[in-house]
Design a protein around this motif. Structure first.
Motif, PDB file in Angstrom:
ATOM      1  N   ARG A   1       2.763   4.846   4.058  1.00 63.14           N
ATOM      2  CA  ARG A   1       3.720   5.199   5.117  1.00 63.14           C
ATOM      3  C   ARG A   1       4.562   6.399   4.653  1.00 63.14           C
TER       4      ARG A   1
ATOM      5  N   ALA B   1       0.828  -1.210   0.000  1.00 66.76           N
ATOM      6  CA  ALA B   1       0.000   0.000   0.000  1.00 66.76           C
ATOM      7  C   ALA B   1       0.857   1.252   0.000  1.00 66.76           C
TER       8      ALA B   1
ATOM      9  N   ARG C   1      -0.168  -4.343   4.582  1.00 61.67           N
ATOM     10  CA  ARG C   1       0.507  -5.013   5.710  1.00 61.67           C
ATOM     11  C   ARG C   1       0.293  -4.250   7.011  1.00 61.67           C
ATOM     12  N   SER C   2       0.558  -2.930   6.974  1.00 61.83           N
ATOM     13  CA  SER C   2       0.406  -2.159   8.221  1.00 61.83           C
ATOM     14  C   SER C   2      -0.478  -0.938   7.988  1.00 61.83           C
TER      15      SER C   2
ATOM     16  N   ILE D   1       5.816  -3.975  -3.131  1.00 60.44           N
ATOM     17  CA  ILE D   1       6.209  -3.953  -1.709  1.00 60.44           C
ATOM     18  C   ILE D   1       7.519  -3.200  -1.503  1.00 60.44           C
TER      19      ILE D   1
ATOM     20  N   TYR E   1       2.855   4.084  -2.680  1.00 67.04           N
ATOM     21  CA  TYR E   1       2.158   4.814  -3.731  1.00 67.04           C
ATOM     22  C   TYR E   1       2.051   4.031  -5.028  1.00 67.04           C
ATOM     23  N   ILE E   2       3.010   3.149  -5.309  1.00 66.93           N
ATOM     24  CA  ILE E   2       2.911   2.363  -6.534  1.00 66.93           C
ATOM     25  C   ILE E   2       1.732   1.383  -6.455  1.00 66.93           C
TER      26      ILE E   2
ATOM     27  N   GLU F   1      12.764   8.929  -3.710  1.00 68.76           N
ATOM     28  CA  GLU F   1      12.938   8.134  -4.943  1.00 68.76           C
ATOM     29  C   GLU F   1      12.030   8.722  -6.019  1.00 68.76           C
TER      30      GLU F   1
END
Ligand code: FAD
Ligand code: NA7
Length: 490
Positions: A222, A194, A217-218, A283, A196-197, A335
């Motif tokens: 993030r 989850a 996952r969390s 991920i 942005y990609i 990135e």
């Protein structure tokens, strides 16, 4: 003679950062070679010169996002009077979409090559590794090796998607490296991750009419403002994207019918499974440093060698004096393509034109191209509070209604914006967040304002352009602290 090098600069990696650095260096008369080599994805996808952004990143992503928005526009257009003979049967032709996207990508590959030739950058299609501090070996396609001797070496190898360590992930899963050239429609798709990609891929697939599920996952997004992340989640749910929260995949098995059985487990121990046509892992990415034989040149990876990324000083210099690094390979830097390009150019100017300007990695604007786009620059609300304390921060916010949403009665529920500012004095703006149409276009200009020291006083004194969504930034009056309702009356 120590100065008697074959090249002034050898760049390893022909993506956003490497090409920008190489071309700029040539403008100042440097003799430059760029190595670029693409290792095929596990599915066998490969591509041409230009790196991630052009081939499997920003560009094809934006085109697929646009394809998805056009689907929505076709739907909206009926309320504006457009008529279709069979409005219920408007659907995407995936093969045609991929052909158009790939044609564009290939044209960019071509233009990139011509540009390098014009600027006298030597392009070598080979995988580079270090022989020593001043010598790079290029492994060419026919497996022959060529040694390039250089005064300076720039590492700009970028990264590639990671796969989880679960049975069947690599054999049956795909990543963003494959989706933009997939030769068949993806069908019902599970997107794992989850960031942005993941959100962007699930968003455009759903917009094209495919069933899309995001496994989280969390938390969602993030590192981004979490109130906005929550609004994006709600908005995507409203558009029909499924979310599996606090869940991780356990295995991917291919069934007899060719579809993929995914078993998963959530944090509370509950197990589940579902069958998908496509499983896309988003991920995160690993930097491509493992092929570089950095030890031959004495370059040490970040976190005392434990990371796959490279630490540099303010001048992008690694721990070895003549070796530099830019772009996604850098430890704890954004990135993003424009970051890699800007850092690459500035590096070339410092090396070959006696300039001193260093790269400023702060307050870089970015946009998540989710169906409702999210543009932001500066601090999130939580990071501003962490840095300055809650009492020192004023947050101005509003929900708003884009004029163009009224006629087709599109949901305006998640159109929201906020500024995060210091509370004192003229209220220096620390962060701007905009969720809504064309968010990237809106935030870009405000990013320049923020870089120039924007305050709430200036913003409130700026006359808007009516009717636009960007003008909402000039109409922010309600603070969170006031507790007043930020939803518009009309
Ligand atoms: P890359 O562009 O990755 O280039 C590195 C090149 O080096 C590659 O061609 C690689 O194959 C090659 N290479 C690696 N090792 C070697 C070696 N040993 N020898 C020779 N060649 C080698 N950024 C944005 O700003 N906006 C966006 O909207 C956006 N969307 C994205 C969407 C997706 C799906 C992805 C994956 C990324 C996106 N990005 C976006 C990020 C952006 O693509 C990267 O930040 C950018 O490409 C980084 O540039 P780079 O020069 O560091 O590396
Ligand atoms: P990000 O932004 O690093 O996000 C990765 C997401 O995948 C994030 O939600 C992670 O959850 C999740 N994740 C990570 N590992 C796993 C495993 N093993 N299983 C399930 N989910 C996992 O990566 P992106 O691919 O979106 O983008 C990478 C960069 O490329 C990005 O910074 C862009 O600038 C370009 P977490 O929050 O860690 O629990």
């Amino acid at each position: 003679n120590q100065e008697n090098y074959e090249y002034d600069l050898v760049v390893i990696g022909g993506g956003s950062g490497g090409l920008a650095c190489a071309k700029e260096a040539c403008q100042f008369g440097a003799k430059v070679a760029v190595l670029d080599f693409v290792t095929p994805s596990p599915l066998g996808t490969k591509w041409g010169l230009g790196g991630t952004c052009v081939n499997v990143g920003c560009i094809p992503k934006k085109l697929m996002h646009q394809a998805s928005l056009l689907g929505e526009a076709i739907h909206d257009s009926q309320a504006y009077g457009w008529t279709f003979s069979d409005p219920e049967n408007v659907k995407i032709d995936w093969e045609k979409l991929v052909e158009s996207v790939q044609n564009h990508v290939k044209s960019v590959n071509w233009v990139t090559r011509v540009d390098l030739r014009d600027k006298k950058v030597e392009y070598i299609n080979g995988l580079g590794y270090f022989k020593d501090q001043h010598n790079v070996v290029a492994v060419l396609k026919n497996k022959t090796e060529r040694v390039l001797n250089a005064k300076y070496i720039a590492i700009a190898v970028g990264g590639r998607p990671r796969y989880p360590n679960i049975p069947g992930a690599i054999e049956h899963g795909i990543t963003s490296d494959d989706i933009f050239s997939l030769d068949h429609a993806p069908g019902k798709t599970l997107v794992v991750g989850a960031g942005y990609i993941g959100l962007e891929c699930a968003g455009f697939l759903k917009g094209m009419g495919f069933d899309a599920t995001i496994m989280v996952r969390s938390i969602v997004l993030r590192g981004f403002d979490q109130q906005i992340a929550e609004l994006i989640t709600q908005s995507m749910q409203e558009k029909g994207v499924n979310f599996l929260f606090k869940t991780q995949p356990q295995s991917v098995e291919k069934q007899a019918d060719g579809r993929l059985l995914v078993k998963y487990r959530s944090d509370d121990g509950a197990e589940g499974s579902d069958v998908y046509d496509t499983v896309l892992f988003a991920i995160g990415r690993k930097a491509l440093t493992s092929d570089l034989k950095l030890e031959n040149a004495g370059v040490v990876l970040a976190e005392n060698g434990k990371s796959d990324k490279i630490d540099v000083d303010l001048t992008e210099k690694t721990n070895v004096d003549n070796i530099f690094a830019v772009g996604d390979v850098l430890h704890k830097k954004p990135e993003l393509t424009p970051v890699a390009i800007h850092a690459g150019r500035l590096l070339a100017r410092r090396l070959f034109n006696n300039e001193v300007q260093i790269m400023d990695y702060t307050d870089v604007a970015t946009t998540v191209f989710s169906p409702l786009e999210y543009g932001c620059v500066g601090l999130s609300e939580e990071s501003a509070i962490a840095k300055y304390g809650e009492d020192a921060i004023e947050v101005y916010h509003a929900y708003y209604k884009p004029t163009e949403f009224f006629v087709p009665q599109r949901s305006v529920r998640h159109c929201y914006l906020k500024t995060v500012a210091l509370r004192d004095g003229d209220q220096k703006v620390l962060g701007l967040h905009f969720l809504g149409p064309v968010a990237g276009e809106i935030i870009q200009g405000f990013a320049a304002a923020l870089k120039s020291g924007l305050t709430m006083k200036i913003l409130k004194n700026t006359v808007g352009i009516h009717p636009t969504v960007a003008e909402e930034f000039t109409r922010l009056l309600i603070t969170k602290r006031s507790g007043l309702d930020p939803t518009p009356a009309t």
